[in-house]
Design a protein around this motif. Structure first.
Motif: not given
Length: 373
Positions: A312-320, A338-341
């Motif tokens: 699986g994957k780690t998927k991260d979105i960041v807004v600053s 953050t979304d980690a499988d």
């Protein structure tokens, strides 16, 4: 007043003037030393944290929201002919407690402790220093290797031979001890190379680090880097575990916007040849300077480890958004999802130090202030 007395006074004045001039000349030859530092502290909320009793939320006063809290000394001495002696001593601390960053046991100057020469030929440094590899990539990571929620943690956590405590200690692959480096600018191209000695008797490469970074800054910015860290192992002459990492990045400005893309490949092998990690990591993002004081950043990062035991994957979105109150003081706010499988290597998440839970989505929101002095 006699001629003898007058002559005696003139001699005394001449001696005093000479002493003053000599002292002034000596002072001008001394090092120019700067004491500097930074404190970065903010309030942060995380909606999921693993605890013994199950998931829970956490509100905390967090250190290093966008940049590390540091203190240090740096200076130079003009040796003439364009040649300078330079030095840098730098440590970090936890701005929220005043203690050491990770609770103790770190070096006083765990970030930098180096001395060298600088001139038209470039700069040569000896001692603990930034890896030339990470310096090359500063302009192409979507968040510029900010202390929190950038490619900085995946950079470090994918370079960790279990038995290397000589050059990779404290900050994994970011700062290298026992290193000699050379850097110079050739027009728009910046080059940095470094070798960190393993210092094992009779074995030149054991425990060593090799780092290379190249960047081009023109209408666009392009970067590339390579780093290899050898483990120390447990027996002389035996195979050692090692990590190897390379990266490519690009930054393209257009008006008030700058688009960035960054890719890194890292592998760590055990002394027996087994894959400890085999990761691909990339990030894309845009910086928008929407007025002279504000910069908004939106970025997406993804990582996948193909070594046995991971999936699986780690998927991260960041807004600053960073709001500059002055050249030295910045207010900031940031939101991370953050979304980690389930079987993902959470060390590839940009929020790895916040403990994201594999198989779940985690939200983090924070705001803080950074002040340089």
């Amino acid at each position: 007043m006699t001629k003898k007395t007058t002559a005696h006074i003139l001699v005394k004045r001449s001696l005093i003037a000479g002493a003053v001039l000599a002292t002034a000349g000596l002072a001008s030859a001394q090092s120019n030393v700067t004491i500097y530092g930074r404190i970065d502290t903010g309030v942060e909320y995380q909606d999921k944290v693993a605890t013994a009793g199950g998931d829970s939320s956490r509100t905390s006063l967090a250190n290093g929201g966008i940049l590390p809290s540091i203190w240090g000394f740096k200076g130079n001495e003009d040796l003439g002919g364009g040649l300078k002696a330079v030095f840098n001593l730098e440590g970090d601390f936890d701005g929220s407690t005043g203690g050491t960053r990770f609770g103790g046991g770190l070096q006083l100057f765990g970030r930098q402790a180096n001395v060298g020469l600088s001139g038209g030929f470039g700069t040569v440094l000896l001692g603990r220093q930034y890896s030339p590899a990470i310096l090359a990539d500063l302009g192409t990571d979507p968040r510029g290797f900010k202390e929190s929620f950038s490619a900085l943690l995946p950079y470090a956590l994918t370079q960790n031979p279990a038995t290397n405590g000589v050059t990779g200690n404290n900050f994994l692959g970011i700062f290298n001890g026992n290193m000699i480096s050379y850097s110079n600018a050739f027009g728009p191209v910046n080059l940095g190379v470094g070798y960190g000695f393993g210092e094992v008797a009779g074995e030149f490469s054991r425990g060593s680090t090799v780092a290379v970074g190249v960047s081009y800054t023109g209408p666009i910015t392009v970067s590339g880097s390579y780093q290899k860290i050898e483990g120390l192992g447990v027996a002389a002459g035996a195979d050692q575990d090692e990590s190897k990492r390379f990266s490519l990045g690009v930054a393209i400005p257009f008006g008030a916007f700058t688009a960035k893309a960054y890719y890194a490949k890292a592998e760590t092998d055990s002394a027996a040849g087994a894959k400890v990690s085999d990761s691909d990591f990339f990030g894309v993002g845009v910086n928008w300077a929407w007025n002279p004081q504000n910069t908004l950043t939106a970025a997406y990062y993804q990582g996948k480890d193909k070594a046995p035991g991971f999936g699986g994957k780690t998927k991260d979105i960041v807004v600053s958004n960073d709001y500059a109150l002055s050249k030295r003081t910045t207010l900031y706010a940031q939101l991370v999802r953050t979304d980690a499988d389930a079987l993902a290597n959470t060390g590839l998440s940009i929020a790895a130090d916040r403990g994201p839970i594999a198989g779940q989505k985690t939200n983090i929101v924070g705001a803080g202030i950074k002040h340089d002095f």
